[in-house]
Design an enzyme around this catalytic site. Structure first.
Site, mmCIF file in Angstrom:
data_model
loop_
_atom_site.group_PDB
_atom_site.id
_atom_site.type_symbol
_atom_site.label_atom_id
_atom_site.label_comp_id
_atom_site.label_asym_id
_atom_site.label_seq_id
_atom_site.Cartn_x
_atom_site.Cartn_y
_atom_site.Cartn_z
ATOM 1 N N ASP A 17 -3.162 9.104 -12.726
ATOM 2 C CA ASP A 17 -1.839 8.852 -12.816
ATOM 3 C C ASP A 17 -1.181 8.593 -14.444
ATOM 4 O O ASP A 17 -0.570 7.457 -14.650
ATOM 5 C CB ASP A 17 -1.754 7.280 -12.189
ATOM 6 C CG ASP A 17 -2.119 7.485 -10.723
ATOM 7 O OD1 ASP A 17 -2.505 8.484 -10.335
ATOM 8 O OD2 ASP A 17 -1.765 6.426 -10.073
ATOM 9 N N ASP A 59 0.808 9.183 -8.735
ATOM 10 C CA ASP A 59 1.373 8.166 -7.695
ATOM 11 C C ASP A 59 2.578 8.887 -7.112
ATOM 12 O O ASP A 59 3.479 9.414 -8.201
ATOM 13 C CB ASP A 59 1.629 7.037 -8.577
ATOM 14 C CG ASP A 59 1.455 5.712 -7.830
ATOM 15 O OD1 ASP A 59 0.852 5.458 -6.740
ATOM 16 O OD2 ASP A 59 2.326 4.578 -8.039
ATOM 17 N N HIS A 61 5.752 8.377 -4.722
ATOM 18 C CA HIS A 61 6.213 7.535 -3.823
ATOM 19 C C HIS A 61 7.603 8.230 -3.046
ATOM 20 O O HIS A 61 8.500 8.687 -4.122
ATOM 21 C CB HIS A 61 6.536 6.245 -4.268
ATOM 22 C CG HIS A 61 5.369 5.418 -4.464
ATOM 23 N ND1 HIS A 61 4.197 5.387 -3.925
ATOM 24 C CD2 HIS A 61 5.048 4.851 -5.597
ATOM 25 C CE1 HIS A 61 3.194 4.634 -4.502
ATOM 26 N NE2 HIS A 61 3.946 4.140 -5.457
ATOM 27 N N HIS A 65 10.060 2.927 -0.866
ATOM 28 C CA HIS A 65 8.397 2.878 -0.683
ATOM 29 C C HIS A 65 8.163 1.336 -0.331
ATOM 30 O O HIS A 65 8.834 0.567 -0.989
ATOM 31 C CB HIS A 65 7.850 3.433 -1.649
ATOM 32 C CG HIS A 65 6.104 3.370 -1.312
ATOM 33 N ND1 HIS A 65 5.072 2.646 -2.284
ATOM 34 C CD2 HIS A 65 5.304 4.093 -0.512
ATOM 35 C CE1 HIS A 65 4.186 3.088 -1.547
ATOM 36 N NE2 HIS A 65 4.177 3.812 -0.829
ATOM 37 N N HIS A 78 9.100 2.724 -8.915
ATOM 38 C CA HIS A 78 8.250 3.758 -9.947
ATOM 39 C C HIS A 78 7.740 5.057 -9.044
ATOM 40 O O HIS A 78 7.684 4.930 -7.792
ATOM 41 C CB HIS A 78 7.148 2.952 -10.555
ATOM 42 C CG HIS A 78 5.956 2.665 -9.637
ATOM 43 N ND1 HIS A 78 6.147 1.688 -8.502
ATOM 44 C CD2 HIS A 78 4.973 3.099 -9.239
ATOM 45 C CE1 HIS A 78 5.270 1.493 -7.582
ATOM 46 N NE2 HIS A 78 4.560 2.593 -8.139
ATOM 47 N N LYS A 103 -0.493 11.027 -4.178
ATOM 48 C CA LYS A 103 -1.074 9.781 -3.189
ATOM 49 C C LYS A 103 -0.045 8.877 -3.070
ATOM 50 O O LYS A 103 1.106 8.865 -4.093
ATOM 51 C CB LYS A 103 -2.227 9.035 -3.997
ATOM 52 C CG LYS A 103 -1.965 8.643 -5.275
ATOM 53 C CD LYS A 103 -3.385 7.855 -5.863
ATOM 54 C CE LYS A 103 -2.995 7.280 -7.274
ATOM 55 N NZ LYS A 103 -1.820 6.198 -7.309
ATOM 56 N N CYS A 142 -5.159 1.442 -10.160
ATOM 57 C CA CYS A 142 -5.553 2.777 -9.750
ATOM 58 C C CYS A 142 -6.732 3.533 -10.121
ATOM 59 O O CYS A 142 -7.608 3.963 -9.445
ATOM 60 C CB CYS A 142 -4.376 3.744 -9.855
ATOM 61 S SG CYS A 142 -2.882 3.315 -8.617
HETATM 62 C C1 VGL Z 1 -0.265 1.963 -9.928
HETATM 63 C C2 VGL Z 1 0.974 0.269 -9.611
HETATM 64 C C3 VGL Z 1 1.562 0.620 -8.663
HETATM 65 C C4 VGL Z 1 -1.347 2.848 -10.771
HETATM 66 C C5 VGL Z 1 0.526 2.451 -8.690
HETATM 67 O O1 VGL Z 1 -1.194 3.916 -10.838
HETATM 68 O O2 VGL Z 1 -2.153 1.986 -11.269
HETATM 69 N N1 VGL Z 1 -0.099 0.598 -10.140
HETATM 70 N N2 VGL Z 1 1.286 2.060 -8.279
HETATM 71 ZN ZN ZN Z 2 2.654 3.075 -7.008
#
Ligand code: VGL
Ligand code: ZN
Length: 192
Positions: A17, A59, A61, A65, A78, A103, A142
């Site tokens: 990410d 990430d 979405h 979401h 985000h 994902k 994550c």
């Molecule tokens: C993440 C918060 C929400 C991450 C993803 O990639 O760590 N954190 N979605």
């Molecule tokens: Zn996220």
């Protein structure tokens, strides 16, 4: 700039990410996120030179979401699909052959681990991968979930701790303990 890790053809470097929204100026910025890019690029180059697989998760979405606050979730909006915030950091040197994994693409469920709902574990086994080396964002969300699931999937797992940053840096020692207890090898010290 390089971690002291020798890569081989049975390894996968899993970059978690490294997207604009998780870096400074992004919607869910993690302090120190952008600063990881040069070090991660050096690992990508070393992994590639050794014939290791390079995998980058993102990430990804849909709008509205379930994890977004206006839907009752814990996070600000985000990494919405196809937005600038969801794009990989512009300086991340991802080779063309790097495997991209998206994902948390369902409206109604979040997924923190790059293995969750993606089929990544089976794919890596098919490719003969036995060890997964994890870095990226965010350590306490994550990255942690990905490293834990890599272990559960039966891979030898290493965390490049200096090449991660946490949403809550105060919790970093506890996160590293949890990962160590689960059998994840930790390289280096976390940067904060
Ligand atoms: C993440 C918060 C929400 C991450 C993803 O990639 O760590 N954190 N979605
Ligand atoms: Zn996220």
């Amino acid at each position: 700039m390089r971690m002291n890790l020798e890569y081989g053809p049975d390894d996968a470097l899993l970059v978690v990410d490294m997207q604009n929204d998780f870096c400074e100026g992004g919607a869910l910025a993690v302090a120190g996120g952008a600063a990881l890019v040069p070090g991660i690029n050096a690992e990508i180059a070393a992994a590639r030179a050794a014939g290791a697989l390079v995998v980058a998760s993102r990430d990804w979405h849909p709008v509205d979401h379930a994890s977004f606050t206006h839907r009752g979730g814990p996070w600000p909006v985000h990494c919405v699909q196809d937005t600038q915030g969801a794009a990989f950091h512009p300086d991340l040197a991802l080779p063309d052959e790097a495997i991209r994994v998206s994902k948390a693409t369902a409206f109604d469920a979040d997924a923190y681990s790059a293995f969750d709902g993606t089929g990544l574990g089976g794919y890596l086994r098919e490719k003969g991968v036995s060890r997964v080396v994890v870095c990226g964002l965010a350590l306490d969300v994550c990255v942690k979930a990905t490293a834990l699931e890599a272990r559960r999937e039966g891979f030898a797992t290493r965390l490049l701790a200096p090449l991660t940053a946490a949403v809550d840096p105060q919790g970093t020692p506890a996160v590293l303990d949890e990962l160590r207890d689960a059998g994840v090898a930790i390289d280096g010290e976390a940067s904060s």
